[in-house]
Write a protein that holds these residues in place. Structure first.
Motif, short mmCIF file in Angstrom:
data_model
loop_
_atom_site.label_atom_id
_atom_site.label_comp_id
_atom_site.label_asym_id
_atom_site.label_seq_id
_atom_site.Cartn_x
_atom_site.Cartn_y
_atom_site.Cartn_z
N LEU A 134 -37.29 28.80 -12.40
CA LEU A 134 -37.19 29.05 -10.96
C LEU A 134 -38.12 30.19 -10.54
CD1 LEU A 134 -33.35 28.67 -10.43
CD2 LEU A 134 -35.14 27.16 -9.56
N ARG A 135 -38.21 31.23 -11.38
CA ARG A 135 -39.11 32.35 -11.07
C ARG A 135 -40.56 31.87 -11.04
NH1 ARG A 135 -42.63 35.25 -13.08
NH2 ARG A 135 -42.47 34.50 -15.20
N ASP A 171 -28.12 30.29 -16.92
CA ASP A 171 -29.06 29.68 -17.87
C ASP A 171 -30.39 30.41 -17.75
OD1 ASP A 171 -30.97 28.08 -19.17
OD2 ASP A 171 -29.89 26.24 -18.66
N GLU A 172 -30.75 31.15 -18.79
CA GLU A 172 -31.97 31.97 -18.77
C GLU A 172 -33.23 31.11 -18.64
OE1 GLU A 172 -32.02 35.19 -18.42
OE2 GLU A 172 -29.85 35.28 -18.52
N ASP A 173 -33.26 29.95 -19.29
CA ASP A 173 -34.42 29.06 -19.19
C ASP A 173 -34.61 28.58 -17.76
OD1 ASP A 173 -34.96 29.31 -21.90
OD2 ASP A 173 -33.82 27.50 -22.42
#
Length: 69
Positions: A21-22, A14-16
Motif C-alpha cells: 500500500l505504501r 499484515d506487514e506485506d
C-alpha cells in the motif's frame, strides 16, 4: 442474524500488505496507464457483443471526445 464474531476484536496488521500500500501510494500513474484503465472500464461495462472488442473500444476512445458545456 449472522454471527459477526470474526470481525470483532483486534486485527493483525499484515506487514506485506502495508508495504504494498505504501509503494502504491507513492506510484504515479502515467497518462497511458490511465487511458488503458479507462479502456478496460468501458470494455468491461459494454454489452456482450462480438462486435465490441478491447481494440474497438481503444480505437473509439481516440475518436470520441466529450465536450464541456
Amino acid at each position: 442474524m449472522a454471527a459477526r464474531k470474526p470481525f470483532l476484536g483486534p486485527v493483525e496488521i499484515d506487514e506485506d500488505l502495508t508495504e504494498l500500500l505504501r509503494v502504491a501510494k507513492e506510484t504515479r500513474v502515467t497518462d497511458e496507464q490511465l487511458h488503458e484503465q479507462r479502456v478496460s472500464f468501458a470494455f468491461g461495462n459494454a454489452p456482450d457483443s462480438d462486435l465490441i472488442t478491447k481494440d474497438s473500444v481503444r480505437a473509439a476512445s481516440k475518436r470520441i471526445r466529450l465536450v464541456e458545456v
